[in-house]
Design an enzyme around this catalytic site. Structure first.
Site, mmCIF file in Angstrom:
data_model
loop_
_atom_site.group_PDB
_atom_site.id
_atom_site.type_symbol
_atom_site.label_atom_id
_atom_site.label_comp_id
_atom_site.label_asym_id
_atom_site.label_seq_id
_atom_site.Cartn_x
_atom_site.Cartn_y
_atom_site.Cartn_z
ATOM 1 N N VAL A 66 -3.894 2.623 0.035
ATOM 2 C CA VAL A 66 -4.394 1.962 -1.165
ATOM 3 C C VAL A 66 -3.247 1.160 -1.778
ATOM 4 O O VAL A 66 -2.100 1.617 -1.801
ATOM 5 C CB VAL A 66 -4.913 3.014 -2.177
ATOM 6 N N THR A 86 0.824 -1.211 0.000
ATOM 7 C CA THR A 86 0.000 0.000 0.000
ATOM 8 C C THR A 86 0.859 1.262 0.000
ATOM 9 O O THR A 86 2.026 1.240 0.382
ATOM 10 C CB THR A 86 -0.953 0.029 1.218
ATOM 11 N N ASP A 87 0.220 2.359 -0.395
ATOM 12 C CA ASP A 87 0.906 3.644 -0.404
ATOM 13 C C ASP A 87 0.474 4.460 0.817
ATOM 14 O O ASP A 87 -0.219 3.957 1.705
ATOM 15 C CB ASP A 87 0.645 4.395 -1.716
ATOM 16 N N GLN A 88 0.846 5.704 0.854
ATOM 17 C CA GLN A 88 0.558 6.571 1.989
ATOM 18 C C GLN A 88 -0.951 6.754 2.218
ATOM 19 O O GLN A 88 -1.394 7.031 3.324
ATOM 20 C CB GLN A 88 1.230 7.937 1.782
#
Length: 130
Positions: free
Chosen positions: A12, A7-9
């Site tokens: 997601v 996931t990203d920040q």
């Protein structure tokens, strides 16, 4: 299942991982129909990816369990194209995409499965979605 490190920040799954998920689904599909990529490599067949595309419709988040439908939509013996539909647990579409692959041998010289590896050719040909 989506892992935290994917996931990203924003929480997601990063867009680049969708292509990886498609690859895992394709390899599973191929293994299921008797065309295991590891076995094919042992036989001297390499399957490079020459095109990849993904369209993102809904976010996949940490711990989401997605399912991916794989369809072999084009196959010539020298190239093949797959389409993918990634679904979230509620059945909604998270992403769609496609990949195109060719077959090469030693030195990345193109080859035709139909002539050199007819057993693999027949297995893949039998599973083209039309």
């Amino acid at each position: 299942m989506a892992n935290y490190y994917e996931t990203d920040q924003m929480g997601v799954v990063h867009h680049s991982n969708h292509i990886r998920y498609f690859e895992e689904a394709r390899l599973d599909f191929m293994r299921t129909i008797g065309c295991d990529a590891a076995e094919m490599e042992k036989d001297g067949i390499i399957i490079p990816n020459v095109d990849a595309y993904a369209k993102y419709e809904k976010p996949v988040r940490f711990a989401d369990r997605v399912s991916i439908a794989v369809r072999l939509v084009k196959f010539s013996g020298a190239t093949m194209r797959y389409e993918y539909t990634m679904r979230l647990p509620d059945g909604s579409t998270a992403a769609t995409g496609h990949t195109t692959h060719c077959f090469v041998g030693k030195g990345f010289k193109p080859l035709s499965l139909k002539h050199k590896y007819p057993a693999y050719y027949e297995k893949l040909k039998a599973h083209v979605f039309e």
